[in-house]
Each structure stands twice: as C-alpha cells, then as structure tokens.
Write a protein that holds these residues in place. Structure first.
Motif, short mmCIF file in Angstrom:
data_model
loop_
_atom_site.label_atom_id
_atom_site.label_comp_id
_atom_site.label_asym_id
_atom_site.label_seq_id
_atom_site.Cartn_x
_atom_site.Cartn_y
_atom_site.Cartn_z
N THR A 33 -49.77 -36.62 68.01
CA THR A 33 -48.37 -36.85 67.64
C THR A 33 -47.59 -37.28 68.87
O THR A 33 -47.75 -36.68 69.94
N ARG A 55 -40.85 -40.24 64.90
CA ARG A 55 -40.66 -39.22 63.88
C ARG A 55 -40.47 -37.82 64.44
O ARG A 55 -40.16 -36.89 63.70
N VAL A 56 -40.67 -37.63 65.73
CA VAL A 56 -40.45 -36.33 66.34
C VAL A 56 -39.72 -36.55 67.66
O VAL A 56 -40.16 -37.38 68.48
N CYS A 77 -36.47 -37.46 60.88
CA CYS A 77 -37.03 -37.11 62.18
C CYS A 77 -36.94 -35.61 62.41
O CYS A 77 -35.92 -34.99 62.15
N GLU A 78 -38.05 -35.03 62.90
CA GLU A 78 -38.04 -33.61 63.29
C GLU A 78 -37.47 -33.48 64.67
O GLU A 78 -37.78 -34.28 65.54
N ARG A 79 -36.73 -32.40 64.90
CA ARG A 79 -36.27 -32.12 66.25
C ARG A 79 -36.94 -30.85 66.78
O ARG A 79 -37.04 -29.85 66.07
N HIS A 80 -37.41 -30.94 68.01
CA HIS A 80 -38.01 -29.79 68.69
C HIS A 80 -37.19 -29.47 69.93
O HIS A 80 -36.55 -30.36 70.48
N VAL A 97 -33.33 -27.20 65.15
CA VAL A 97 -34.74 -27.54 65.38
C VAL A 97 -35.70 -26.84 64.41
O VAL A 97 -35.40 -25.76 63.90
N SER A 98 -36.85 -27.47 64.21
CA SER A 98 -37.90 -26.86 63.39
C SER A 98 -39.00 -26.26 64.25
O SER A 98 -39.87 -25.57 63.75
N CYS A 99 -38.94 -26.54 65.57
CA CYS A 99 -39.96 -26.00 66.48
C CYS A 99 -39.35 -25.76 67.85
O CYS A 99 -38.64 -26.64 68.37
N ASP A 124 -41.39 -22.75 63.75
CA ASP A 124 -42.64 -22.93 64.49
C ASP A 124 -42.36 -22.73 65.98
O ASP A 124 -41.31 -23.15 66.46
#
Ligand SMILES: *Cc1c(COP(=O)(O)O)cnc(C)c1O
Length: 236
Positions: A33, A55-56, A77-80, A97-99, A124
């Motif tokens: 990724t 996407r991240v 889009c995922e945000r970390h 954020v998801s992580c 996560d």
C-alpha cells in the motif's frame, strides 16, 4: 508547490518504483500500500493526489488534520496519523483517522482506549518501533515490542494490525536495511505469540529514498512524501 500534472506524474513514477521493487523481491505490487505523507502540503495539493488515485494519506500533526479536514473529509481516502502523538491530542486525532501508526507507550494506549469507549468505536493501530536506536526517534525497542504488544492487546478498542518504523537517517541504503529487517523479525516474533486481537499483517516502513530496500525486506506499506509532492520547505 507542484501542479496537478506534476503530482500525477510523480505518483505514477512512485507506483512504478514500487512495482519494480516488488518484482525484484518476487512479490506482487498489490501487496504494498502506498501512503502519502502530506505534512506541510496544503489541502488542495493533497486533494490533487487523491484525484490522481491516492487512497491513503498520513499526517504528522493534529493541527494539519484539522485544517485540511474541510476539503478532505468527503474524498475517497483513508487518513492515518504517523507523527508523534501527545496524550492530550488523542481526542482530536481520533476524530479524523482510521489508523494511528505511532503508538509507542501504554499511557497513550490507555488514553485512546478510554476515548474510544466513550465514542463506542475502535481504531487500527501500529506499534512504532525504533529499530535504529537513535535517541531522536520515538518508538519502543525491538526487544520490548512483544511485551508492549501483549499489554496493548488487552485494550479491546485498539486493533493492532502491525508495526511501523522510521528507518535510520542515512544516505546509504545498506546501512538502513538491517533496521527494516529487524522490524520484520520483530513482527514475526509477535505473530508467534498468537495474541487475541493482534494481527501482524502491516509493516509500515520505507520512504521516498529507500522504499526499494523496505520492500525487499517485506514492507506492506511505504510512506512517501517528497517523492510525490516535491521537496518540503526546510524549516519543517
Ligand atoms: C515525512 C514522513 C515520511 C515521508 O518522507 P519523504 O522522505 O518525504 O518521503 C514518511 N514517514 C513519516 C513518519 C514522515 O514524517
């Protein structure tokens, strides 16, 4: 700042480097990724990268997450979170954020667990490991990582999905390699413990300059900033 076209071209270029490194390591490119490290980049440049297929994304600062949220919240889009996380910023970070890739102490895990119980959700997390032993870097030592993983795994709102490291600061890829190898063997040791709620599928390691080394050593996520967005202002 780079134009949309330059960002699109750089993203293509980085994807090609990832594919090349994967092939050289007998791996499939889709095992890896690409996370874009967007620190100091304005929201519209990040949005351009998302339009080009990113996407991240990863942010280092709570303030930047908040500032860019208006433009980015509804994009696919995922945000970390990839920066050092102060305990008193946990509530804010969890909004976006998801992580969280930078979990490096029990106190932080406790604050996260507490907040996530209130929100009735999970997140996560990656445990950040300091593989180079440099004082300037956050992270638990590879030796301590299994015990810390076991302890954090008791907080049921945190799903440990793997490990993250920032490699040795060096121009010599061969000097950086042993640290990346150490992250992988640390993950293998933790996986052997077979802890409830702990997966060791994510190895977040490698940046613009050394992603080929990280991929050769088993990275499943590389974090690229300047390779896509161009050089950052020096002060940062
Ligand atoms: C800035 C940053 C990166 C990306 O670094 P580049 O050299 O710009 O690719 C990766 N990981 C973290 C934690 C960062 O802060």
């Amino acid at each position: 700042m780079l134009s949309d076209d330059q960002i699109t071209a750089n993203l293509e270029d980085v994807r090609a480097r990832v594919a090349h490194a994967a092939a050289a390591a007998d791996r499939e490119p889709d095992e890896i990724t690409l996370l874009l490290a967007t620190k100091t980049m304005p929201a519209d440049r990040v949005a351009a990268a998302i339009r080009a297929g990113a996407r991240v994304i990863g942010e280092n600062k709570v303030q930047e997450l908040a500032e860019k949220d208006g433009l980015l919240a509804d994009l696919p889009c995922e945000r970390h979170f990839i920066g050092h996380l102060q305990t008193n910023k946990v509530n804010q970070v969890l909004r976006y954020v998801s992580c969280v890739q930078s979990v490096d102490r029990i106190e932080l895990a406790d604050r996260m667990q507490h907040r996530l119980e209130t929100l009735d959700r999970t997140v996560d997390v990656l445990i950040q490991v300091n593989v180079s032993g440099e004082d300037s870097k956050s992270g638990v030592s590879p030796t301590d990582a299994p015990d810390i993983a076991r302890e954090i795994a008791r907080r049921d709102r945190l799903r440990i999905t793997g490990l993250m490291t920032i490699g040795l600061r060096s121009d010599d890829p061969e000097a950086i390699r042993p640290g990346y190898r150490s992250l992988r063997t640390t993950a293998e040791r933790i996986a052997d413990d077979d802890l409830d709620g702990v997966g060791m599928t994510v190895l977040s390691m490698g940046m613009s300059a050394d992603l080929h080394v990280a991929i050769a050593e088993g990275a499943t996520m590389v974090r690229v900033g300047s390779g896509v967005f161009g050089a950052r202002p020096q002060a940062h």
